[in-house]
Design an enzyme around this catalytic site. Structure first.
Site, short mmCIF file in Angstrom:
data_model
loop_
_atom_site.label_atom_id
_atom_site.label_comp_id
_atom_site.label_asym_id
_atom_site.label_seq_id
_atom_site.Cartn_x
_atom_site.Cartn_y
_atom_site.Cartn_z
CB CYS A 39 45.94 -12.20 37.16
SG CYS A 39 44.19 -11.89 36.89
CG ASP A 76 41.10 -19.55 35.82
OD1 ASP A 76 41.64 -20.01 34.79
OD2 ASP A 76 41.66 -18.77 36.60
CG HIS A 126 42.17 -15.82 34.96
ND1 HIS A 126 42.88 -16.43 35.96
CD2 HIS A 126 42.95 -14.81 34.52
CE1 HIS A 126 44.04 -15.83 36.11
NE2 HIS A 126 44.11 -14.83 35.25
#
Length: 324
Positions: A216, A263, A294
């Site tokens: 991330c 995502d 995600h």
């Protein structure tokens, strides 16, 4: 300043997406954005700007949330300490006899940087992997990831990018993303460059064989380190924001980009990134894992999907085995 704005927008959108999908509460979403923007008034403006108008926001005059450090957890009395909430069959408990692990420090100029280090217990000289945490900071899940690398024959170093602020564990969890963003990507990249130098001093590390992985927010930092560290052999950024595309030609590492089919927010930037990588002649591969969103790799979260997370992990190991 541009990098700070980029990460701030990225995180606001992520918090709102987490709220819409039920990952976090409305209150947590608002608290995190308020910490990020500096006030409730700014939070309302920022969230509206990224399409959050349907969310019932507090009055702009409502005071900032109070930051509360997390309660200290009681230490286990020896033995194996499984990671709380871990769902992955790959999870490696603290205390695994095949792994030597613990906190270490090294210097970046005059600043002391804290990191979690894990390596195989057997004597030897091992390739090294730098690990960059998510916007949650250095937590038990990221330490677990470091131990997973140690179980696979690597020396892993997971930095706490809030070392100057006293470390992740000293802060309110909702304030951590804002602190990381305000510090700026350049500072985080600098810490990883210093970490690479630190690894060169360890007798159990092969300094010529260095890789990096991040998740991330950490995926975004991994992309940026790849543009700044020519000795990096391989990088595996998991669904992170792309670097400044003008810096892509500086990448010398072989890069495996990990993305999630659902995502759309991060996936939207992949075509332009691929075009830049192609133009630069970078050795890279983009993997898009089907049916997941995600943060699907984090087995302590609600979006974890064992099949795809395990496959992405095995693909990452294969990438490092080939290029590190």
């Amino acid at each position: 300043m541009k990098e700070i704005q980029t990460f701030r927008k990225y995180l606001i959108e992520e918090f709102y997406e987490d709220y819409r999908e039920g990952e976090i509460s409305r209150r947590t979403c608002i608290r995190r954005v308020a910490f990020l923007t500096g006030s409730m008034a700014a939070a309302a403006t920022a969230m509206t700007a990224v399409g959050c108008a349907p969310l019932e926001l507090p009055a702009a005059t409502e005071p900032m949330p109070t930051a509360t450090p997390p309660a200290e957890e009681e230490a286990a009395a020896g033995g194996l300490m499984p990671v709380e909430g871990a769902q992955s069959p790959l999870s490696v408990p603290e205390g695994d006899p095949d792994v030597i692990s613990g906190m270490v420090t090294f210097m970046n100029g005059s600043d002391e940087i804290m990191a979690y280090q894990a390596r195989p217990a057997a004597d030897g000289v091992y390739p090294a992997i730098l690990v960059c945490h998510e916007n949650r900071g250095l937590n038990p899940h990221i330490a677990d990831v470091a131990r997973r690398f140690a179980k696979n024959g690597y020396a892993a170093l997971a930095l706490d990018l809030l070392s100057r602020e006293g470390g992740t564990s000293t802060h309110d969890r909702d304030a951590v993303p804002a602190l990381l963003t305000d510090a700026g990507a350049d500072r985080h990249v600098s810490d990883f460059l210093a970490a690479a130098d630190y690894l060169q001093t360890l007798d159990f590390v092969d300094g010529e064989r260095l890789g990096m992985i991040g998740f991330c927010f950490g995926g975004g930092i991994t992309w940026r380190v790849a543009t700044a560290l020519p000795t990096l052999k391989a990088a595996v950024p998991f669904y992170g924001p792309a670097p400044d595309l003008s810096q892509v030609p500086n990448i010398k590492a072989a890069v495996l980009g990990v993305y999630a089919e659902l995502d759309e927010r991060i996936g939207a930037g992949v075509p332009d990134l691929q075009a830049a990588l192609d133009a630069a002649g970078t050795n890279y591969q983009i993997n898009v894992y089907p049916g997941v969103n995600h943060a699907f790799h984090n087995d302590t979260g609600e979006r974890y999907v064992e099949e795809q997370a395990t496959q992405a992990w095995m693909d990452a190991l294969a990438w490092f085995a080939e290029y590190v």
